[in-house]
Design an enzyme around this catalytic site. Structure first.
Site, PDB file in Angstrom:
ATOM      1  N   PRO A 179      93.439  37.232  43.682  1.00  0.00           N
ATOM      2  CA  PRO A 179      93.669  37.089  42.239  1.00  0.00           C
ATOM      3  C   PRO A 179      94.006  35.648  41.842  1.00  0.00           C
ATOM      4  O   PRO A 179      93.905  35.299  40.661  1.00  0.00           O
ATOM      5  CB  PRO A 179      94.864  38.017  41.964  1.00  0.00           C
ATOM      6  CG  PRO A 179      94.935  38.945  43.134  1.00  0.00           C
ATOM      7  CD  PRO A 179      94.384  38.169  44.298  1.00  0.00           C
ATOM      8  N   GLU A 211      99.793  42.427  50.255  1.00  0.00           N
ATOM      9  CA  GLU A 211     100.095  41.377  49.271  1.00  0.00           C
ATOM     10  C   GLU A 211      99.292  40.101  49.509  1.00  0.00           C
ATOM     11  O   GLU A 211      99.401  39.152  48.737  1.00  0.00           O
ATOM     12  CB  GLU A 211     101.594  41.077  49.250  1.00  0.00           C
ATOM     13  CG  GLU A 211     102.442  42.213  48.663  1.00  0.00           C
ATOM     14  CD  GLU A 211     101.973  42.644  47.266  1.00  0.00           C
ATOM     15  OE1 GLU A 211     101.868  41.772  46.388  1.00  0.00           O
ATOM     16  OE2 GLU A 211     101.718  43.845  47.086  1.00  0.00           O
ATOM     17  N   ARG A 247      70.729  39.671  44.296  1.00  0.00           N
ATOM     18  CA  ARG A 247      69.672  39.910  43.313  1.00  0.00           C
ATOM     19  C   ARG A 247      69.002  38.615  42.853  1.00  0.00           C
ATOM     20  O   ARG A 247      67.929  38.650  42.262  1.00  0.00           O
ATOM     21  CB  ARG A 247      70.195  40.725  42.120  1.00  0.00           C
ATOM     22  CG  ARG A 247      71.195  40.011  41.257  1.00  0.00           C
ATOM     23  CD  ARG A 247      71.595  40.828  40.039  1.00  0.00           C
ATOM     24  NE  ARG A 247      70.554  40.888  39.013  1.00  0.00           N
ATOM     25  CZ  ARG A 247      70.228  39.878  38.218  1.00  0.00           C
ATOM     26  NH1 ARG A 247      70.849  38.720  38.311  1.00  0.00           N
ATOM     27  NH2 ARG A 247      69.275  40.019  37.322  1.00  0.00           N
ATOM     28  N   ASP A 297      65.813  36.393  32.716  1.00  0.00           N
ATOM     29  CA  ASP A 297      67.226  36.032  32.757  1.00  0.00           C
ATOM     30  C   ASP A 297      67.447  34.609  32.266  1.00  0.00           C
ATOM     31  O   ASP A 297      68.422  34.345  31.580  1.00  0.00           O
ATOM     32  CB  ASP A 297      67.772  36.131  34.188  1.00  0.00           C
ATOM     33  CG  ASP A 297      68.106  37.569  34.559  1.00  0.00           C
ATOM     34  OD1 ASP A 297      67.927  38.449  33.695  1.00  0.00           O
ATOM     35  OD2 ASP A 297      68.534  37.793  35.698  1.00  0.00           O
TER      36      ASP A 297
HETATM   37  C1  9D3 Z   1     103.253  41.498  43.422  1.00  0.00           C
HETATM   38  C2  9D3 Z   1     101.914  41.184  42.887  1.00  0.00           C
HETATM   39  N1  9D3 Z   1     100.864  41.692  43.770  1.00  0.00           N
HETATM   40  C3  9D3 Z   1     100.516  43.089  43.479  1.00  0.00           C
HETATM   41  C4  9D3 Z   1     100.533  43.496  42.042  1.00  0.00           C
HETATM   42  C5  9D3 Z   1      99.754  40.758  43.696  1.00  0.00           C
HETATM   43  C6  9D3 Z   1      98.467  41.260  44.247  1.00  0.00           C
HETATM   44  C7  9D3 Z   1      98.198  41.217  45.597  1.00  0.00           C
HETATM   45  C8  9D3 Z   1      96.984  41.653  46.091  1.00  0.00           C
HETATM   46  C9  9D3 Z   1      97.469  41.752  43.383  1.00  0.00           C
HETATM   47  C10 9D3 Z   1      96.256  42.206  43.870  1.00  0.00           C
HETATM   48  C11 9D3 Z   1      96.018  42.165  45.214  1.00  0.00           C
HETATM   49  C12 9D3 Z   1      94.703  42.639  45.733  1.00  0.00           C
HETATM   50  N2  9D3 Z   1      93.592  41.992  45.033  1.00  0.00           N
HETATM   51  C13 9D3 Z   1      92.650  41.282  45.647  1.00  0.00           C
HETATM   52  O1  9D3 Z   1      92.655  41.165  46.856  1.00  0.00           O
HETATM   53  C14 9D3 Z   1      91.627  40.626  44.845  1.00  0.00           C
HETATM   54  C15 9D3 Z   1      91.380  40.632  43.450  1.00  0.00           C
HETATM   55  C16 9D3 Z   1      92.005  41.314  42.350  1.00  0.00           C
HETATM   56  O2  9D3 Z   1      92.983  42.075  42.478  1.00  0.00           O
HETATM   57  N3  9D3 Z   1      91.516  41.079  41.094  1.00  0.00           N
HETATM   58  C17 9D3 Z   1      90.441  40.296  40.844  1.00  0.00           C
HETATM   59  N4  9D3 Z   1      89.828  39.634  41.833  1.00  0.00           N
HETATM   60  C18 9D3 Z   1      90.301  39.821  43.108  1.00  0.00           C
HETATM   61  S1  9D3 Z   1      89.663  39.072  44.466  1.00  0.00           S
HETATM   62  C19 9D3 Z   1      90.737  39.798  45.477  1.00  0.00           C
END
Ligand code: 9D3
Length: 247
Positions: free
Chosen positions: A88, A115, A153, A168
């Protein structure tokens, strides 16, 4: 092109590998996908892949040692592939980035769980970090699938018609126009007359105008990023005039 995905849940990828356009690209050998499970690179009896964070708090982190061992194995087979961590905190993945990845010979994805991973693993091994948008998922597997789908794609020979790719490029950065198929009337709703006219210049112009108008209505920031040619500007003005009259 090759993709390598480091994941604790390789089963996530079964449908992708076996279905539709992506399945075919993999079967044809246009794309190779290797899945690497860090659990297979553990050295303890319990095959441990997670541990508690220093400083305390909820949740677990992926252990560095199994990831390191996995990366070493992957890099021996894909020495030229950049290593992308999915998280994220990454840069938001866009069509432009998909186009860049499509030019490479390969990418190695690390799909996080729990996490996330120890920061030092990122510092030492990771070349780039991608997010697929601002919402919370449970791990990086779905982002890895989304990114690979967007890239595959774009590869020559993957989409049935070359036209799809050319099409596209005209409407790059715009939302799609409305589409209609049979029957001509549904509960009193007619197919727009121009689409039945056989006049392909008029049809293309109408479609572009609809794409511009819908982008203006729904995603105005996309238009600001893209800019408009004089013709597009005129078509959008036409759309806005009739939309304003409709209100
Ligand atoms: C304490 C905050 N954590 C949980 C709410 C942070 C957190 C850790 C791991 C939030 C999401 C994740 C897992 N997400 C991914 O591995 C991820 C992701 C996503 O959640 N949203 C958009 N793109 C991606 S790329 C990898």
């Amino acid at each position: 092109m090759r993709f390598d995905v480091i994941t604790l849940f390789p089963e996530f990828f079964n449908t992708f590998v076996n279905t539709g356009v992506t399945g075919k690209a993999l079967r044809n050998g246009l794309v190779n996908l290797s899945l690497w499970n860090p659990r297979n690179y553990t050295k303890d009896l319990h095959r441990t892949v997670d541990d508690r964070p220093y400083g305390g708090g909820p949740g677990m982190l992926m252990l560095v040692a199994p990831l390191q061992a996995t990366l070493q194995a992957v890099k021996s087979q894909a020495p030229n592939s950049p290593i992308a961590y999915l998280s994220p905190q990454g840069q938001v993945f866009t069509q432009k980035i998909a186009q860049n990845l499509a030019q490479r010979s390969g990418t190695i994805f690390i799909a996080g769980r729990y996490e996330g991973v120890d920061e030092r693993l990122l510092e030492r091994y990771v070349d780039e970090e991608w997010s697929i948008g601002d919402y919370v998922l449970t791990g990086g597997e779905i982002p890895a699938l989304a990114i690979m789908d967007a890239v595959i794609r774009l590869l020559p020979g993957v989409l049935g018609h070359v036209a799809s790719a050319i099409e596209d490029s005209y409407t790059d950065g715009l939302l799609d126009c409305p589409h209609y198929t049979r029957p001509e009337e549904i509960e009193g709703m007619q197919v727009p007359k121009v689409l039945l006219s056989g006049n392909h210049a008029a049809i293309n112009e109408w479609r572009l105008q609809q794409a511009l108008g819908r982008t203006w209505l729904r995603r105005p920031n996309l238009l600001k990023q893209r800019g408009l040619s004089p013709k597009e500007q005129r078509l959008l003005e036409g759309f806005i005039s009739s939309w304003t009259l409709d209100k």
